[in-house]
Design a protein around this motif. Sequence first.
Motif, PDB file in Angstrom:
ATOM      1  N   HIS A 255      40.958 137.778 -28.084  1.00  0.00           N
ATOM      2  CA  HIS A 255      42.019 137.530 -29.060  1.00  0.00           C
ATOM      3  C   HIS A 255      43.123 136.684 -28.408  1.00  0.00           C
ATOM      4  CE1 HIS A 255      45.199 138.248 -32.008  1.00  0.00           C
ATOM      5  NE2 HIS A 255      44.257 138.668 -32.826  1.00  0.00           N
ATOM      6  N   PRO A 256      43.627 135.662 -29.109  1.00  0.00           N
ATOM      7  CA  PRO A 256      44.661 134.814 -28.502  1.00  0.00           C
ATOM      8  C   PRO A 256      45.888 135.603 -28.032  1.00  0.00           C
ATOM      9  CG  PRO A 256      43.804 133.767 -30.485  1.00  0.00           C
ATOM     10  CD  PRO A 256      43.189 135.142 -30.424  1.00  0.00           C
ATOM     11  N   CYS A 293      46.287 136.600 -41.199  1.00  0.00           N
ATOM     12  CA  CYS A 293      46.378 137.195 -39.863  1.00  0.00           C
ATOM     13  C   CYS A 293      47.862 137.328 -39.502  1.00  0.00           C
ATOM     14  CB  CYS A 293      45.652 136.311 -38.857  1.00  0.00           C
ATOM     15  SG  CYS A 293      45.932 136.818 -37.157  1.00  0.00           S
ATOM     16  N   HIS A 296      49.339 134.780 -37.077  1.00  0.00           N
ATOM     17  CA  HIS A 296      49.130 133.328 -37.229  1.00  0.00           C
ATOM     18  C   HIS A 296      50.378 132.475 -36.966  1.00  0.00           C
ATOM     19  CE1 HIS A 296      50.549 133.381 -41.552  1.00  0.00           C
ATOM     20  NE2 HIS A 296      50.884 132.156 -41.240  1.00  0.00           N
ATOM     21  N   CYS A 299      50.257 131.947 -33.215  1.00  0.00           N
ATOM     22  CA  CYS A 299      48.952 131.796 -32.539  1.00  0.00           C
ATOM     23  C   CYS A 299      48.685 130.339 -32.156  1.00  0.00           C
ATOM     24  CB  CYS A 299      47.843 132.296 -33.457  1.00  0.00           C
ATOM     25  SG  CYS A 299      46.217 132.135 -32.700  1.00  0.00           S
ATOM     26  N   ALA A 301      45.911 129.114 -31.485  1.00  0.00           N
ATOM     27  CA  ALA A 301      44.583 128.709 -31.963  1.00  0.00           C
ATOM     28  C   ALA A 301      44.471 128.786 -33.481  1.00  0.00           C
ATOM     29  CB  ALA A 301      43.521 129.611 -31.324  1.00  0.00           C
ATOM     30  N   CYS A 306      43.482 131.177 -41.414  1.00  0.00           N
ATOM     31  CA  CYS A 306      44.267 132.253 -40.775  1.00  0.00           C
ATOM     32  C   CYS A 306      45.473 132.705 -41.597  1.00  0.00           C
ATOM     33  CB  CYS A 306      44.722 131.822 -39.382  1.00  0.00           C
ATOM     34  SG  CYS A 306      43.362 131.409 -38.297  1.00  0.00           S
ATOM     35  N   CYS A 324      39.920 138.706 -35.292  1.00  0.00           N
ATOM     36  CA  CYS A 324      40.219 137.267 -35.246  1.00  0.00           C
ATOM     37  C   CYS A 324      39.103 136.503 -35.962  1.00  0.00           C
ATOM     38  CB  CYS A 324      40.309 136.814 -33.785  1.00  0.00           C
ATOM     39  SG  CYS A 324      40.660 135.073 -33.595  1.00  0.00           S
ATOM     40  N   HIS A 325      39.467 135.414 -36.657  1.00  0.00           N
ATOM     41  CA  HIS A 325      38.450 134.593 -37.345  1.00  0.00           C
ATOM     42  C   HIS A 325      37.642 133.732 -36.383  1.00  0.00           C
ATOM     43  CE1 HIS A 325      39.783 135.787 -41.249  1.00  0.00           C
ATOM     44  NE2 HIS A 325      40.977 135.226 -41.132  1.00  0.00           N
ATOM     45  N   LEU A 326      38.149 133.552 -35.177  1.00  0.00           N
ATOM     46  CA  LEU A 326      37.444 132.638 -34.253  1.00  0.00           C
ATOM     47  C   LEU A 326      36.103 133.214 -33.833  1.00  0.00           C
ATOM     48  CD1 LEU A 326      40.201 131.300 -31.838  1.00  0.00           C
ATOM     49  CD2 LEU A 326      38.837 129.985 -33.448  1.00  0.00           C
TER      50      LEU A 326
HETATM   51 FE1  SF4 Z   1      44.835 133.162 -34.267  1.00  0.00          FE
HETATM   52 FE2  SF4 Z   1      43.541 132.839 -36.545  1.00  0.00          FE
HETATM   53 FE3  SF4 Z   1      42.551 134.458 -34.713  1.00  0.00          FE
HETATM   54 FE4  SF4 Z   1      44.738 135.123 -36.057  1.00  0.00          FE
HETATM   55  S1  SF4 Z   1      42.692 134.863 -36.895  1.00  0.00           S
HETATM   56  S2  SF4 Z   1      44.414 135.321 -33.890  1.00  0.00           S
HETATM   57  S3  SF4 Z   1      45.725 133.142 -36.272  1.00  0.00           S
HETATM   58  S4  SF4 Z   1      42.803 132.234 -34.544  1.00  0.00           S
END
Ligand code: SF4
Length: 326
Positions: A255-256, A293, A296, A299, A301, A306, A324-326
Amino acid sequence: MIESDKILMSVRNLKKYYPIGSNFFKSSDEYVKAVDGIDIDLYAGKTLGLVGESGCGKSTFGKCIIRAIEPSAGDIKVYLDREYSIREMRKSEFRTFRRNLQMIFQDPNSSLDPRMTIRDIISEPIKANSSLSKNQTEEKVKYLMDIVGLNPNQLYRYPHAFSGGQRQRIGIARAIALRPKLIICDEPVSALDVSIQSQILNLLLDLQSEFGLAYLFIAHDLAVVKHISDRIAIMYLGQIVETASAGTVYQDPRHPYTQSLISAIPVPDPTIKNERIILSGDVPSPIAPPSGCHFHPRCPACFEPCAETAPELKETDAEHSVRCHL
Ligand code: SF4
Protein backbone atom coordinates in the motif's frame (compact mmCIF):
# COMPACT_ATOMS: atom_id res chain seq x y z
CA MET A 1 1.18 -19.73 8.70
CA ILE A 2 -0.76 -19.12 11.88
CA GLU A 3 -3.06 -21.98 12.79
CA SER A 4 -6.70 -21.02 12.81
CA ASP A 5 -7.37 -22.96 16.02
CA LYS A 6 -5.15 -20.50 17.90
CA ILE A 7 -7.40 -17.52 17.21
CA LEU A 8 -7.99 -15.69 20.48
CA MET A 9 -10.11 -12.81 19.24
CA SER A 10 -12.04 -12.29 16.07
CA VAL A 11 -13.18 -8.74 15.26
CA ARG A 12 -15.73 -8.24 12.49
CA ASN A 13 -16.95 -4.97 10.94
CA LEU A 14 -16.19 -3.02 14.11
CA LYS A 15 -17.31 0.60 14.03
CA LYS A 16 -17.15 3.46 16.46
CA TYR A 17 -18.93 6.60 15.32
CA TYR A 18 -19.25 9.70 17.51
CA PRO A 19 -22.26 11.91 16.71
CA ILE A 20 -21.50 15.62 16.33
CA GLY A 21 -23.74 18.31 17.75
CA SER A 22 -26.50 15.99 18.99
CA ASN A 23 -28.41 16.90 22.12
CA PHE A 24 -31.61 16.01 23.97
CA PHE A 25 -33.81 17.62 21.28
CA LYS A 26 -32.08 16.63 18.08
CA SER A 27 -30.07 13.69 16.90
CA SER A 28 -27.10 14.20 14.64
CA ASP A 29 -26.64 13.05 11.08
CA GLU A 30 -22.91 13.85 11.17
CA TYR A 31 -20.40 11.53 12.76
CA VAL A 32 -16.72 11.27 13.48
CA LYS A 33 -15.94 7.84 12.06
CA ALA A 34 -13.11 6.95 14.44
CA VAL A 35 -13.24 3.24 13.61
CA ASP A 36 -14.91 2.40 10.34
CA GLY A 37 -15.45 -1.30 9.76
CA ILE A 38 -12.41 -3.22 10.99
CA ASP A 39 -12.04 -6.98 10.46
CA ILE A 40 -9.06 -8.54 12.17
CA ASP A 41 -8.02 -11.67 14.09
CA LEU A 42 -5.68 -11.80 17.07
CA TYR A 43 -3.82 -15.01 17.82
CA ALA A 44 -2.97 -16.56 21.20
CA GLY A 45 0.58 -15.83 22.32
CA LYS A 46 1.30 -13.56 19.31
CA THR A 47 1.70 -9.83 18.82
CA LEU A 48 -0.23 -7.76 16.33
CA GLY A 49 1.34 -4.33 15.79
CA LEU A 50 -1.23 -1.68 14.90
CA VAL A 51 0.38 1.36 13.30
CA GLY A 52 -0.96 4.66 12.01
CA GLU A 53 -0.75 8.43 12.39
CA SER A 54 -2.19 10.19 15.45
CA GLY A 55 -5.96 10.46 15.18
CA CYS A 56 -6.38 7.48 12.81
CA GLY A 57 -8.51 5.63 15.39
CA LYS A 58 -6.04 3.01 16.61
CA SER A 59 -6.43 3.80 20.34
CA THR A 60 -10.22 3.95 19.95
CA PHE A 61 -10.07 0.52 18.35
CA GLY A 62 -7.99 -0.81 21.28
CA LYS A 63 -10.47 0.56 23.80
CA CYS A 64 -13.43 -0.85 21.85
CA ILE A 65 -12.09 -4.39 21.86
CA ILE A 66 -11.73 -4.45 25.64
CA ARG A 67 -15.04 -2.58 25.83
CA ALA A 68 -13.58 0.34 27.73
CA ILE A 69 -15.76 2.19 25.22
CA GLU A 70 -18.81 0.71 23.57
CA PRO A 71 -18.56 0.06 19.81
CA SER A 72 -21.32 1.49 17.57
CA ALA A 73 -21.55 -1.69 15.47
CA GLY A 74 -19.84 -4.97 14.70
CA ASP A 75 -19.00 -8.07 16.64
CA ILE A 76 -16.07 -9.27 18.74
CA LYS A 77 -15.69 -12.94 19.58
CA VAL A 78 -13.18 -14.06 22.20
CA TYR A 79 -12.17 -17.72 22.56
CA LEU A 80 -11.38 -18.45 26.22
CA ASP A 81 -12.78 -21.48 28.05
CA ARG A 82 -15.50 -21.12 25.37
CA GLU A 83 -16.65 -18.57 22.84
CA TYR A 84 -17.77 -15.17 24.12
CA SER A 85 -19.47 -12.67 21.84
CA ILE A 86 -19.95 -9.06 22.89
CA ARG A 87 -23.36 -9.13 21.19
CA GLU A 88 -24.74 -11.75 23.54
CA MET A 89 -22.60 -11.29 26.63
CA ARG A 90 -24.34 -11.38 30.01
CA LYS A 91 -23.13 -9.29 32.93
CA SER A 92 -21.61 -12.32 34.69
CA GLU A 93 -19.70 -13.28 31.53
CA PHE A 94 -18.35 -9.77 31.10
CA ARG A 95 -16.25 -10.31 34.24
CA THR A 96 -14.46 -13.30 32.70
CA PHE A 97 -14.07 -11.41 29.42
CA ARG A 98 -12.58 -8.34 31.09
CA ARG A 99 -10.24 -10.34 33.39
CA ASN A 100 -8.61 -11.82 30.33
CA LEU A 101 -8.16 -8.53 28.51
CA GLN A 102 -6.03 -5.85 30.11
CA MET A 103 -4.46 -2.61 28.99
CA ILE A 104 -1.13 -0.82 29.36
CA PHE A 105 -1.39 2.92 28.81
CA GLN A 106 0.82 5.39 27.01
CA ASP A 107 1.54 7.77 29.85
CA PRO A 108 2.60 6.00 33.04
CA ASN A 109 2.45 9.33 34.90
CA SER A 110 -1.25 9.84 34.43
CA SER A 111 -2.35 6.19 34.44
CA LEU A 112 -1.25 5.58 38.07
CA ASP A 113 -3.13 7.19 40.96
CA PRO A 114 -0.54 9.37 42.77
CA ARG A 115 -2.33 8.85 46.13
CA MET A 116 -2.01 5.06 46.03
CA THR A 117 1.05 3.04 47.04
CA ILE A 118 2.51 0.58 44.56
CA ARG A 119 1.12 -2.22 46.70
CA ASP A 120 -2.41 -0.78 46.39
CA ILE A 121 -2.10 -0.12 42.66
CA ILE A 122 -0.95 -3.63 41.79
CA SER A 123 -3.21 -5.41 44.29
CA GLU A 124 -6.41 -3.61 43.23
CA PRO A 125 -7.38 -6.06 40.43
CA ILE A 126 -6.26 -9.04 42.57
CA LYS A 127 -8.55 -8.03 45.45
CA ALA A 128 -11.47 -7.46 43.08
CA ASN A 129 -11.10 -10.87 41.43
CA SER A 130 -9.83 -13.32 44.06
CA SER A 131 -10.28 -14.33 47.67
CA LEU A 132 -6.59 -14.24 48.63
CA SER A 133 -5.73 -13.21 52.20
CA LYS A 134 -3.89 -9.96 52.89
CA ASN A 135 -0.55 -11.76 53.24
CA GLN A 136 -1.09 -13.85 50.11
CA THR A 137 -2.00 -10.72 48.14
CA GLU A 138 1.13 -8.97 49.38
CA GLU A 139 3.27 -11.95 48.39
CA LYS A 140 1.72 -11.92 44.95
CA VAL A 141 2.39 -8.20 44.55
CA LYS A 142 6.04 -8.76 45.53
CA TYR A 143 6.30 -11.59 43.01
CA LEU A 144 4.84 -9.37 40.26
CA MET A 145 7.21 -6.52 41.13
CA ASP A 146 10.12 -8.90 40.95
CA ILE A 147 9.25 -10.31 37.52
CA VAL A 148 8.83 -6.86 35.99
CA GLY A 149 12.23 -5.79 37.37
CA LEU A 150 11.17 -3.68 40.37
CA ASN A 151 12.52 -3.99 43.89
CA PRO A 152 9.80 -5.71 45.98
CA ASN A 153 11.04 -3.81 49.05
CA GLN A 154 9.63 -0.61 47.50
CA LEU A 155 6.09 -1.86 48.00
CA TYR A 156 4.92 1.08 50.07
CA ARG A 157 6.30 3.85 47.90
CA TYR A 158 4.17 6.14 45.76
CA PRO A 159 4.40 6.49 41.95
CA HIS A 160 6.23 9.86 42.12
CA ALA A 161 9.22 8.09 43.72
CA PHE A 162 9.81 6.13 40.49
CA SER A 163 11.22 7.04 37.09
CA GLY A 164 9.10 6.96 33.91
CA GLY A 165 10.41 3.51 32.95
CA GLN A 166 9.76 2.15 36.45
CA ARG A 167 6.25 3.58 36.42
CA GLN A 168 5.58 1.77 33.16
CA ARG A 169 6.82 -1.44 34.84
CA ILE A 170 4.26 -0.83 37.61
CA GLY A 171 1.55 -0.53 34.95
CA ILE A 172 2.74 -3.79 33.38
CA ALA A 173 2.75 -5.59 36.76
CA ARG A 174 -0.85 -4.48 37.30
CA ALA A 175 -1.85 -5.55 33.78
CA ILE A 176 -0.47 -9.08 34.20
CA ALA A 177 -1.73 -9.53 37.79
CA LEU A 178 -4.75 -11.59 36.67
CA ARG A 179 -2.79 -13.58 34.09
CA PRO A 180 -4.77 -12.22 31.12
CA LYS A 181 -4.71 -13.75 27.65
CA LEU A 182 -4.51 -10.44 25.78
CA ILE A 183 -2.97 -7.09 26.65
CA ILE A 184 -3.65 -3.94 24.67
CA CYS A 185 -0.41 -1.96 24.75
CA ASP A 186 -1.42 1.59 23.80
CA GLU A 187 1.83 3.31 22.76
CA PRO A 188 3.51 1.98 25.93
CA VAL A 189 6.98 3.32 25.12
CA SER A 190 6.31 6.54 23.24
CA ALA A 191 6.50 8.67 26.43
CA LEU A 192 9.83 7.09 27.46
CA ASP A 193 13.46 7.91 26.66
CA VAL A 194 14.89 5.89 23.76
CA SER A 195 17.31 4.10 26.11
CA ILE A 196 14.40 2.91 28.27
CA GLN A 197 12.15 1.94 25.36
CA SER A 198 14.15 -1.16 24.44
CA GLN A 199 14.18 -2.31 28.09
CA ILE A 200 10.38 -2.15 28.22
CA LEU A 201 10.04 -3.90 24.84
CA ASN A 202 12.37 -6.68 26.01
CA LEU A 203 10.37 -7.02 29.24
CA LEU A 204 7.15 -7.39 27.22
CA LEU A 205 8.80 -10.07 25.06
CA ASP A 206 10.02 -11.96 28.15
CA LEU A 207 6.58 -11.87 29.73
CA GLN A 208 5.03 -13.05 26.49
CA SER A 209 7.21 -16.13 26.32
CA GLU A 210 6.74 -16.85 30.04
CA PHE A 211 2.96 -16.43 30.21
CA GLY A 212 1.87 -16.96 26.58
CA LEU A 213 0.41 -13.46 26.37
CA ALA A 214 -1.03 -12.02 23.19
CA TYR A 215 -0.47 -8.31 22.56
CA LEU A 216 -2.16 -5.72 20.44
CA PHE A 217 0.73 -3.27 20.27
CA ILE A 218 -0.43 0.19 19.18
CA ALA A 219 2.19 2.63 17.88
CA HIS A 220 2.52 5.55 15.48
CA ASP A 221 6.05 4.52 14.53
CA LEU A 222 6.76 1.43 12.43
CA ALA A 223 10.33 1.21 13.75
CA VAL A 224 9.05 0.59 17.30
CA VAL A 225 6.81 -2.35 16.39
CA LYS A 226 9.40 -4.04 14.16
CA HIS A 227 10.99 -6.24 16.80
CA ILE A 228 7.96 -7.05 18.87
CA SER A 229 5.32 -7.88 16.24
CA ASP A 230 4.49 -11.17 14.54
CA ARG A 231 1.99 -9.43 12.28
CA ILE A 232 1.42 -5.78 11.52
CA ALA A 233 -1.76 -3.93 10.53
CA ILE A 234 -1.53 -0.43 9.07
CA MET A 235 -4.43 1.87 9.83
CA TYR A 236 -5.53 5.04 8.02
CA LEU A 237 -8.62 7.12 8.80
CA GLY A 238 -10.40 4.42 10.79
CA GLN A 239 -9.69 1.57 8.35
CA ILE A 240 -7.05 -1.14 8.00
CA VAL A 241 -5.19 -0.56 4.70
CA GLU A 242 -2.65 -3.40 4.88
CA THR A 243 -1.95 -6.46 7.04
CA ALA A 244 0.85 -8.99 6.73
CA SER A 245 3.56 -10.70 8.73
CA ALA A 246 6.05 -8.23 10.21
CA GLY A 247 8.79 -9.36 7.79
CA THR A 248 6.54 -8.94 4.76
CA VAL A 249 5.43 -5.45 5.74
CA TYR A 250 9.08 -4.31 5.91
CA GLN A 251 10.32 -6.18 2.83
CA ASP A 252 7.32 -5.98 0.52
CA PRO A 253 4.97 -3.15 1.51
CA ARG A 254 2.21 -2.88 -1.11
CA HIS A 255 0.00 0.00 0.00
CA PRO A 256 1.41 3.45 -0.87
CA TYR A 257 0.74 4.63 2.70
CA THR A 258 2.72 1.72 4.16
CA GLN A 259 5.51 2.43 1.67
CA SER A 260 5.70 6.04 2.88
CA LEU A 261 5.86 4.91 6.53
CA ILE A 262 8.64 2.43 5.72
CA SER A 263 10.59 5.10 3.85
CA ALA A 264 10.52 7.30 6.98
CA ILE A 265 12.42 4.71 9.10
CA PRO A 266 16.04 5.88 9.53
CA VAL A 267 18.64 3.46 8.16
CA PRO A 268 21.69 3.14 10.47
CA ASP A 269 24.07 2.33 7.57
CA PRO A 270 25.23 5.64 5.91
CA THR A 271 26.20 3.78 2.70
CA ILE A 272 22.55 2.83 2.08
CA LYS A 273 20.55 5.58 0.44
CA ASN A 274 16.95 5.57 1.60
CA GLU A 275 14.55 7.42 -0.66
CA ARG A 276 12.00 9.13 1.53
CA ILE A 277 8.40 9.33 0.26
CA ILE A 278 6.96 12.62 1.49
CA LEU A 279 3.16 12.70 1.60
CA SER A 280 1.47 15.95 0.71
CA GLY A 281 -1.25 17.48 2.87
CA ASP A 282 -2.60 16.58 6.28
CA VAL A 283 -4.68 13.63 7.38
CA PRO A 284 -8.26 14.48 6.25
CA SER A 285 -11.02 14.89 8.81
CA PRO A 286 -12.76 11.65 9.84
CA ILE A 287 -16.04 13.65 9.84
CA ALA A 288 -15.96 13.93 6.04
CA PRO A 289 -13.41 11.41 4.74
CA PRO A 290 -12.47 11.76 1.04
CA SER A 291 -14.62 9.90 -1.49
CA GLY A 292 -13.43 6.61 -2.96
CA CYS A 293 -10.11 5.61 -1.43
CA HIS A 294 -9.73 7.74 1.72
CA PHE A 295 -6.01 8.03 0.99
CA HIS A 296 -6.37 9.36 -2.60
CA PRO A 297 -5.73 13.12 -1.92
CA ARG A 298 -2.28 12.24 -0.52
CA CYS A 299 -1.43 9.18 -2.58
CA PRO A 300 1.54 9.52 -4.97
CA ALA A 301 0.15 6.59 -7.02
CA CYS A 302 -3.45 7.85 -7.29
CA PHE A 303 -5.09 7.06 -10.64
CA GLU A 304 -8.49 7.28 -12.22
CA PRO A 305 -10.84 5.10 -10.17
CA CYS A 306 -9.33 6.06 -6.81
CA ALA A 307 -11.45 9.17 -6.13
CA GLU A 308 -14.65 7.39 -7.17
CA THR A 309 -14.50 3.82 -5.94
CA ALA A 310 -13.54 2.70 -2.45
CA PRO A 311 -11.15 -0.27 -2.56
CA GLU A 312 -11.86 -3.36 -0.43
CA LEU A 313 -9.27 -4.97 1.83
CA LYS A 314 -8.27 -7.94 -0.35
CA GLU A 315 -5.87 -10.82 0.18
CA THR A 316 -3.05 -10.48 -2.37
CA ASP A 317 -0.94 -13.36 -1.06
CA ALA A 318 -1.33 -15.78 1.81
CA GLU A 319 -1.59 -13.73 5.03
CA HIS A 320 -1.10 -10.44 3.12
CA SER A 321 -4.09 -8.16 2.56
CA VAL A 322 -4.12 -4.69 0.96
CA ARG A 323 -6.82 -2.04 0.46
CA CYS A 324 -5.74 -0.56 -2.88
CA HIS A 325 -6.83 -0.63 -6.55
CA LEU A 326 -3.26 -1.12 -7.74
FE1 SF4 B 1 -3.49 5.19 -3.87
FE2 SF4 B 1 -5.53 4.53 -5.41
FE3 SF4 B 1 -4.33 2.67 -3.98
FE4 SF4 B 1 -5.83 4.51 -2.80
S1 SF4 B 1 -6.52 2.94 -4.22
S2 SF4 B 1 -3.84 3.81 -2.15
S3 SF4 B 1 -5.38 6.29 -4.06
S4 SF4 B 1 -3.43 3.85 -5.67
